[in-house]
Motif scaffolding. Structure first.
Motif, PDB file in Angstrom:
ATOM      1  N   GLN A 184      43.340  43.696  28.283  1.00  0.00           N
ATOM      2  CA  GLN A 184      43.198  42.588  29.262  1.00  0.00           C
ATOM      3  C   GLN A 184      41.877  42.076  29.840  1.00  0.00           C
ATOM      4  OE1 GLN A 184      45.644  43.728  32.704  1.00  0.00           O
ATOM      5  NE2 GLN A 184      45.857  41.558  33.286  1.00  0.00           N
ATOM      6  N   VAL A 185      41.682  40.808  29.800  1.00  0.00           N
ATOM      7  CA  VAL A 185      40.348  40.377  30.182  1.00  0.00           C
ATOM      8  C   VAL A 185      40.258  40.362  31.535  1.00  0.00           C
ATOM      9  CG1 VAL A 185      39.232  38.244  30.048  1.00  0.00           C
ATOM     10  CG2 VAL A 185      40.520  38.849  27.990  1.00  0.00           C
ATOM     11  N   THR A 186      39.063  40.694  31.921  1.00  0.00           N
ATOM     12  CA  THR A 186      38.733  40.713  33.425  1.00  0.00           C
ATOM     13  C   THR A 186      37.385  39.614  33.676  1.00  0.00           C
ATOM     14  OG1 THR A 186      37.122  42.448  33.044  1.00  0.00           O
ATOM     15  CG2 THR A 186      39.269  42.976  33.842  1.00  0.00           C
ATOM     16  N   ARG A 187      37.459  39.298  34.936  1.00  0.00           N
ATOM     17  CA  ARG A 187      36.145  38.295  35.408  1.00  0.00           C
ATOM     18  C   ARG A 187      35.742  38.993  36.352  1.00  0.00           C
ATOM     19  NH1 ARG A 187      36.802  33.352  38.581  1.00  0.00           N
ATOM     20  NH2 ARG A 187      38.526  33.771  39.838  1.00  0.00           N
ATOM     21  N   ILE A 223      38.530  32.179  29.212  1.00  0.00           N
ATOM     22  CA  ILE A 223      39.748  32.088  28.843  1.00  0.00           C
ATOM     23  C   ILE A 223      39.827  31.407  27.328  1.00  0.00           C
ATOM     24  CG2 ILE A 223      41.971  30.771  29.225  1.00  0.00           C
ATOM     25  CD1 ILE A 223      41.347  30.824  32.333  1.00  0.00           C
ATOM     26  N   ASP A 224      39.071  30.204  27.093  1.00  0.00           N
ATOM     27  CA  ASP A 224      39.100  29.661  25.892  1.00  0.00           C
ATOM     28  C   ASP A 224      38.474  30.668  24.717  1.00  0.00           C
ATOM     29  OD1 ASP A 224      40.127  27.588  26.958  1.00  0.00           O
ATOM     30  OD2 ASP A 224      38.262  26.194  27.142  1.00  0.00           O
ATOM     31  N   THR A 225      37.719  31.502  25.048  1.00  0.00           N
ATOM     32  CA  THR A 225      36.949  32.360  24.268  1.00  0.00           C
ATOM     33  C   THR A 225      37.934  33.416  23.599  1.00  0.00           C
ATOM     34  OG1 THR A 225      34.681  32.118  25.036  1.00  0.00           O
ATOM     35  CG2 THR A 225      35.201  33.964  23.707  1.00  0.00           C
ATOM     36  N   GLU A 226      38.689  33.914  24.666  1.00  0.00           N
ATOM     37  CA  GLU A 226      39.990  34.914  24.378  1.00  0.00           C
ATOM     38  C   GLU A 226      40.906  34.253  23.322  1.00  0.00           C
ATOM     39  OE1 GLU A 226      41.589  38.594  24.104  1.00  0.00           O
ATOM     40  OE2 GLU A 226      39.522  37.925  24.364  1.00  0.00           O
ATOM     41  N   VAL A 236      46.876  30.306  32.144  1.00  0.00           N
ATOM     42  CA  VAL A 236      46.200  31.678  32.254  1.00  0.00           C
ATOM     43  C   VAL A 236      45.349  31.397  33.592  1.00  0.00           C
ATOM     44  CG1 VAL A 236      44.470  33.522  31.430  1.00  0.00           C
ATOM     45  CG2 VAL A 236      46.069  32.313  30.101  1.00  0.00           C
ATOM     46  N   VAL A 237      45.429  32.416  34.491  1.00  0.00           N
ATOM     47  CA  VAL A 237      44.681  32.482  35.807  1.00  0.00           C
ATOM     48  C   VAL A 237      44.114  33.891  36.270  1.00  0.00           C
ATOM     49  CG1 VAL A 237      46.152  30.394  36.516  1.00  0.00           C
ATOM     50  CG2 VAL A 237      46.846  32.808  37.176  1.00  0.00           C
ATOM     51  N   PRO A 238      43.214  33.705  37.115  1.00  0.00           N
ATOM     52  CA  PRO A 238      42.884  34.940  37.602  1.00  0.00           C
ATOM     53  C   PRO A 238      43.615  35.534  38.568  1.00  0.00           C
ATOM     54  CG  PRO A 238      41.460  33.407  38.564  1.00  0.00           C
ATOM     55  CD  PRO A 238      42.312  32.759  37.515  1.00  0.00           C
ATOM     56  N   PHE A 266      31.424  41.660  43.889  1.00  0.00           N
ATOM     57  CA  PHE A 266      32.561  42.227  44.764  1.00  0.00           C
ATOM     58  C   PHE A 266      33.783  42.120  44.213  1.00  0.00           C
ATOM     59  CE2 PHE A 266      32.072  37.847  46.090  1.00  0.00           C
ATOM     60  CZ  PHE A 266      33.344  37.527  45.981  1.00  0.00           C
ATOM     61  N   LEU A 267      34.134  41.402  43.348  1.00  0.00           N
ATOM     62  CA  LEU A 267      35.521  41.381  42.747  1.00  0.00           C
ATOM     63  C   LEU A 267      35.487  41.627  41.362  1.00  0.00           C
ATOM     64  CD1 LEU A 267      38.481  40.636  42.836  1.00  0.00           C
ATOM     65  CD2 LEU A 267      37.864  38.108  42.881  1.00  0.00           C
ATOM     66  N   ARG A 268      36.210  42.453  40.691  1.00  0.00           N
ATOM     67  CA  ARG A 268      36.323  42.600  39.056  1.00  0.00           C
ATOM     68  C   ARG A 268      37.804  42.410  38.932  1.00  0.00           C
ATOM     69  NH1 ARG A 268      34.101  47.101  38.314  1.00  0.00           N
ATOM     70  NH2 ARG A 268      32.101  46.040  37.848  1.00  0.00           N
ATOM     71  N   GLU A 269      38.362  41.555  38.657  1.00  0.00           N
ATOM     72  CA  GLU A 269      40.005  41.208  38.589  1.00  0.00           C
ATOM     73  C   GLU A 269      40.489  40.894  37.216  1.00  0.00           C
ATOM     74  OE1 GLU A 269      41.143  37.766  40.635  1.00  0.00           O
ATOM     75  OE2 GLU A 269      39.687  36.579  39.967  1.00  0.00           O
ATOM     76  N   PRO A 270      41.554  41.220  36.885  1.00  0.00           N
ATOM     77  CA  PRO A 270      42.277  40.620  35.417  1.00  0.00           C
ATOM     78  C   PRO A 270      42.839  39.409  35.637  1.00  0.00           C
ATOM     79  CG  PRO A 270      43.833  42.072  37.013  1.00  0.00           C
ATOM     80  CD  PRO A 270      42.613  41.926  37.887  1.00  0.00           C
ATOM     81  N   LEU A 271      42.675  38.860  34.543  1.00  0.00           N
ATOM     82  CA  LEU A 271      43.476  37.627  34.108  1.00  0.00           C
ATOM     83  C   LEU A 271      44.843  37.840  33.528  1.00  0.00           C
ATOM     84  CD1 LEU A 271      40.724  35.454  32.266  1.00  0.00           C
ATOM     85  CD2 LEU A 271      40.925  36.039  34.720  1.00  0.00           C
ATOM     86  N   TRP A 272      45.821  36.744  34.023  1.00  0.00           N
ATOM     87  CA  TRP A 272      47.257  36.921  33.755  1.00  0.00           C
ATOM     88  C   TRP A 272      47.558  35.547  33.031  1.00  0.00           C
ATOM     89  CZ3 TRP A 272      49.286  41.626  34.775  1.00  0.00           C
ATOM     90  CH2 TRP A 272      48.684  42.264  35.722  1.00  0.00           C
ATOM     91  N   LEU A 273      48.565  35.940  32.199  1.00  0.00           N
ATOM     92  CA  LEU A 273      49.158  34.684  31.709  1.00  0.00           C
ATOM     93  C   LEU A 273      50.545  34.709  32.444  1.00  0.00           C
ATOM     94  CD1 LEU A 273      50.203  32.907  29.350  1.00  0.00           C
ATOM     95  CD2 LEU A 273      51.119  35.095  28.081  1.00  0.00           C
TER      96      LEU A 273
END
Length: 298
Positions: free
Chosen positions: A257-260, A199-202, A234-236, A159-166
């Motif tokens: 940009q990574v999303t989760r 996050i650690d993988t990126e 880094v947080v969602p 229901f959510l596909r969001e970006p991660l931000w520094l």
């Protein structure tokens, strides 16, 4: 088996003593004790260890309590269905302890206003535990991040596909994210959840060597640490929804940009599918531009 006995049993478990349970169910303590003895005789199991005060639930008793909850919930749902109240009864719902919990209370409040006969029951736990509880029927559905360990008998719908931000405190000179990650104090999200691994993988893929000043296991505490100048992190996106978060600067994390994703896991033949679909729609709407419409089953 009398459902009144089961209700009495749950009252004892909730309130701790036979006497307090008696007040709740409107019986004398003697009558409560008689109901428990009758239930133990019928099931041939000792539910309470009476050698301690107050009596303690035995391992077999815990199984009976779990069975009682399930039977009473099914009874309530059946009565609601026979009355024609499709959006009624108890919804047994689980959720991971993540920033997604910011959304869930608001969604449940909306569901309660729209469907006053619906009674959500929320349990917070780890993804693996929740997935197992959904598969076993102890939960109707659970909120979990994208997970590799979901069996074929379950369905996961984001229901959510969001970006991660520094993120960094306002006023910090923000230019190249890679340079910031290599040079500024860094608050690491340390937790056994998919987001921390993502996050650690990126960070590893980017070749970044962070200067860790803290390891924190909750996203909310990380945001607070950044806001107070402890470091960057880094947080969602969903973690940055409070008015005070406007004072936090953000840059896209990852290239691209990574999303989760976060979604609802349920059984493929879910008996509460209609209610789960409505909850999905409410959650997706609360997610705004990052909300994901529930897919139609194939």
């Amino acid at each position: 088996m009398d459902t009144r006995q089961l209700k009495t049993l749950l009252a004892i478990h909730s309130h701790g003593t036979f006497a307090q349970a008696a007040d709740v169910v409107g019986l004398t303590p003697s009558a409560v004790s008689q109901q428990v003895h009758a239930l133990e005789d019928e099931l041939r199991v000792t539910i309470f260890d009476r050698s301690s005060r107050p009596p303690k639930v035995t391992p077999g008793g815990l199984q009976v309590i779990e069975m009682a909850r399930d039977i009473l919930r099914r009874e309530e749902d059946t009565k609601a269905s026979l009355r024609g109240d499709q959006i009624a009864g108890t919804l047994m719902l689980g959720s991971v302890r993540s920033s997604a919990l910011n959304l869930l209370p608001r969604a449940l409040v909306q569901m309660r206003h729209r469907y006053p006969d619906l009674k959500p029951n929320l349990r917070v736990s780890l993804s693996s535990t929740l997935i197992g509880d959904v598969a076993a029927g102890r939960l109707d559905a659970a909120i979990v991040a994208e997970h590799l360990g979901i069996p074929n008998t379950l369905r996961w719908s984001p229901f959510l596909r969001e970006p991660l931000w520094l993120i960094m405190p306002r006023g910090m000179k923000a230019n190249d994210p890679i340079e910031l990650l290599n040079t500024r104090p860094y608050i690491r999200f340390r937790s056994a959840v998919p987001l921390a691994n993502l996050i650690d993988t990126e960070l590893s893929r980017l070749g970044v060597v962070t200067n860790d000043v803290a390891e924190i296991d909750t996203i909310g505490s990380i945001v607070t640490g950044v806001r107070q100048g402890l470091g960057i992190s880094v947080v969602p996106h969903v973690a940055l929804q409070e008015p005070e978060d406007l004072n936090i600067m953000r840059l896209a994390f990852g290239v691209p940009q990574v999303t989760r994703q976060i979604g609802i896991v349920e059984r493929t033949a879910a008996p509460r599918a209609e209610i789960i679909a409505l909850l999905h729609a409410v959650l997706a709407d609360l997610c705004g531009e990052y909300g994901v419409v529930r897919p139609t089953p194939s």
